[in-house]
Design an enzyme around this catalytic site. Structure first.
Site, PDB file in Angstrom:
ATOM      1  N   ASP A  17       0.824  -1.212   0.000  1.00 48.70           N
ATOM      2  CA  ASP A  17       0.000   0.000   0.000  1.00 48.70           C
ATOM      3  C   ASP A  17       0.855   1.258   0.000  1.00 48.70           C
ATOM      4  OD1 ASP A  17      -2.228  -1.525  -0.085  1.00 48.70           O
ATOM      5  OD2 ASP A  17      -3.093  -0.832   1.792  1.00 48.70           O
ATOM      6  N   GLU A  46      -6.875   3.945  -0.411  1.00 48.66           N
ATOM      7  CA  GLU A  46      -6.346   4.431   0.861  1.00 48.66           C
ATOM      8  C   GLU A  46      -5.655   5.766   0.615  1.00 48.66           C
ATOM      9  OE1 GLU A  46      -4.436   1.794   3.986  1.00 48.66           O
ATOM     10  OE2 GLU A  46      -2.702   2.882   3.223  1.00 48.66           O
ATOM     11  N   SER A  99      -5.040   4.565   6.686  1.00 51.95           N
ATOM     12  CA  SER A  99      -4.438   3.627   7.635  1.00 51.95           C
ATOM     13  C   SER A  99      -4.240   4.303   8.974  1.00 51.95           C
ATOM     14  CB  SER A  99      -3.128   3.088   7.067  1.00 51.95           C
ATOM     15  OG  SER A  99      -2.594   2.064   7.883  1.00 51.95           O
TER      16      SER A  99
END
Length: 655
Positions: free
Chosen positions: A120, A511, A537
């Site tokens: 990510d 994200e 996150s």
């Protein structure tokens, strides 16, 4: 058009070709019963096993499968031959090897299969992020297919580390209700002796744009942020939180989450996990015995105590769904967070910002659970993969040599008191730690939203501990545009950034870590609020509110906000209550109720549309997860519901 041929690098050896071979010596351990009654695949599997070089005399042993997210290709000395996507899957082949060697020593046959995972961090701000969350469901399917494709397996070990591979692995193992399974968390990387952690380092572009670091400083800091070659990031983002949750669910051995990658304590966990798997199989204990509604509540409590990533709102329901258990609701999450205080001081939450390896040395998950047991926040009757109940494990942990020695290592090596990392609830309260999450509603989030309220900078709270902000909306339909505005100093203190169209239907629910982390590490960032239907996150500050539902492209009111609208945000960190409301346009001011009426009459924002680069794979995932309950249901594929909806649609077409 002439094309030059590549240079011929062949040696004479390539022409020494064999067309026959004698094959393995010996014979298969076949019986009449096997030839008469067993599937041909079982017998052919023995032929394949012998062909790969396993001693035919040992082929009657029990077989166990090792699944992992291993990536890259390492030389025996650890040097890269081909890089992986991230440190989290770079070393875990060593865990697979350690577990396999132990399984072999225990008289079984280990098999190994792999499905690597993305990073990510690597895909932040790129179209690669559009595949991040959808990958989780795909990988879980692949893992399940791999397990079923070895029909003779007696149990499974799953080795995984990072943001999507680890939740996928847990979903797959949870679905194997009639098999014994053990999860091996892949551990964490070390922080640099001098430098910045992997979370902060992702903000060097934004900080350079604001003159906070020089080009040379950025280059040097970025080079050494991952101070050891393996393991998940050093902060409590999704990767570390998922490790913690896996252990709290009882799927992993006690004190296995957050171990330092590549070190003897790390490989020892794999060895002991192999032993535990064989013991579970011998006792007939399966995942159906391990996972339960009580275990899910325990995991939610541990998540709250750690101050874990909001991404687990997507993953814990998905794991529960895979296990055939009820999925937790927003009300369940709220109740848990009201009961359980945050008691862990770890990056990025603070206040002292200890890296995850210090949490491991301070006692990790079992140490946190000791405090939660005293609060009455755990069901200690649940069974764990150790074969013992949680209560028995905690009794053993409290007086163990392992606990005492690791806590002493933390004191001696880092000069840190373990009780300053994992605190008692009273000490945590004295130091200003607050409960982890709040779920605001309001006319911009009628289905709910989430904020990691414990991460709000204390400097922007009122004296009563409540966050109150009314500001002007700065609207963006793409994260890259918001980041560009931030780097160009076009976002100011007091603004409310509204990032819309970034839910499942728009970008695969990307994200937006690069945005939230930049705000955290810019001096004025705590005075900027963020509203989005995307996710993020573990790093945020100010008031970063995500998972806003309905998402903009599903008709959510967040998709009707315009630049200059007045947005009011109230987050009560004490009562864990909050609202996000549209309360003004131009010079007009009005109540949330009137604001809802105005929004209902507005057209969607003219820039609102699915990202043109959204892959067809992700569009399909978005449609399927929407039928399965959407983001608040964990973005899962509810097969029965999907089949029902398709059947209804087909029947309607025929009428």
């Amino acid at each position: 058009m002439n094309q030059s041929n590549p240079p011929d690098a062949a040696t004479p050896d390539i022409y020494r070709v064999l067309t026959k071979a004698s094959g393995p010596a010996g014979s298969l351990p076949l019986t009449e019963e096997m030839l008469l009654n067993r599937p041909s695949g079982d017998v052919f599997g023995l032929t394949q096993n012998a062909g790969m070089g396993w001693d035919p005399r040992e082929l009657g042993r029990k077989q166990f499968l090792l699944l992992s997210t291993q990536g890259g290709l390492r030389a025996p000395d650890g040097k890269p031959i081909a890089l992986g996507y991230h440190t989290g899957h770079w070393e875990i082949g060593l865990l697979v090897q350690a577990a396999a060697q132990e399984l072999r020593a225990l008289g079984t046959i280990p098999f190994a299969a792999f499905c690597s995972d993305p990073c990510d961090g690597r895909t932040q701000g790129t179209v690669g992020m559009f595949d991040s969350l959808p990958y989780r469901n795909d990988a879980a399917q692949i893992f399940r297919r791999l397990i079923r494709s070895l029909p003779t397996r007696s149990g499974v070990i799953g080795v995984a580390t990072c943001d999507k591979g680890l939740p996928a692995m847990m979903m797959a193992l949870a679905a194997m209700r009639d098999l014994p399974c053990v999860l091996v968390p892949g551990g964490v990387t070390l922080p640099p002796a001098q430098g910045e952690d992997a979370g902060k380092i992702q903000t060097i572009g934004a900080r350079f744009a604001h003159g906070l670091v020089s080009l040379q400083e950025a280059a040097e800091l970025g080079c050494r942020a991952c101070a050891s070659p393996g393991g998940g990031c050093q902060f409590l983002g999704t990767a570390a939180t998922s490790q913690v949750v896996g252990e709290a669910l009882g799927m992993a051995l006690a004190h296995s989450a957050l171990a330092p990658s590549g070190q003897p304590v790390w490989t020892d966990i794999a060895v002991r996990s192999a032993r535990a798997l064989c013991q579970l199989e011998a006792r007939g204990v399966t995942m159906r015995d391990i996972l339960s509604p009580a275990g899910v509540r325990n995991a939610m409590a541990v998540h709250a105590a750690f101050g874990g990533s909001t991404n687990l709102l997507l993953h814990i329901p998905a794991i529960a769904h895979a296990a055939g258990l009820p999925r937790p609701t927003v009300e369940d999450w709220t109740a848990i967070n009201r009961l359980v205080p945050r008691i862990v001081d770890v990056l990025p939450n603070g206040p002292a910002h200890h890296p995850t390896v210090r949490v491991f040395l301070a006692g990790g998950v079992p140490e946190v659970m000791l405090h939660l047991r005293r609060l009455g926040a755990l069901d200690v009757s649940v069974l764990t993969v150790s074969g013992s109940t949680l209560g028995e494990l905690l009794d053993e942990w409290e007086k163990s040599e392992r606990r005492a020695r690791f806590r002493e290592i933390l004191r001696q090596q880092d000069g840190v008191d373990p009780d300053d990392v994992i605190m008692s609830p009273d000490k945590a309260r004295e130091r200003g730690l607050s409960s982890t999450m709040t779920f605001p509603r309001g006319n911009l989030a009628p289905e709910g939203s989430v904020i990691k309220s414990t991460a709000i900078d204390p400097g922007v709270l009122d004296a009563d501990g409540v966050y109150r902000k009314t500001g002007q909306a700065r609207v963006f339909a793409h994260e890259k545009d918001a980041m560009a505005a931030l780097k160009k100093n076009q976002i100011k203190a007091g603004d409310v950034v509204v990032l819309m169209g970034c839910g499942p239907l728009g970008t695969g629910m990307e994200e937006t870590y690069q945005l939230t982390s930049a705000l955290k590490f810019l001096p004025f960032g705590k005075h900027v609020a963020l509203l989005t239907d995307a996710r993020f996150s573990g790093v945020s500050t100010g008031a970063c509110i995500g998972h806003i539902g309905p998402e903009a492209l599903a008709g959510g009111p967040i998709g009707k906000v315009r630049d200059g609208d007045r947005i009011r945000i109230v987050i009560d960190r004490n009562k864990l209550e909050g609202r996000v409301d549209f309360v003004g346009e131009g010079e007009r001011r009005f109540s949330p109720e009137e604001g809802a009426q105005i929004l209902a009459l507005r057209a969607p924002h003219p820039g609102l549309a699915p990202d043109p680069a959204l892959p067809a794979d992700t569009r399909l995932w978005a449609a399927l997860q929407k039928v399965g309950g959407g983001t608040w249901g964990g973005c899962v594929f509810d097969v029965e519901r999907i089949i029902e909806v398709i059947a209804t649609g087909l029947a309607a077409q025929r009428r």
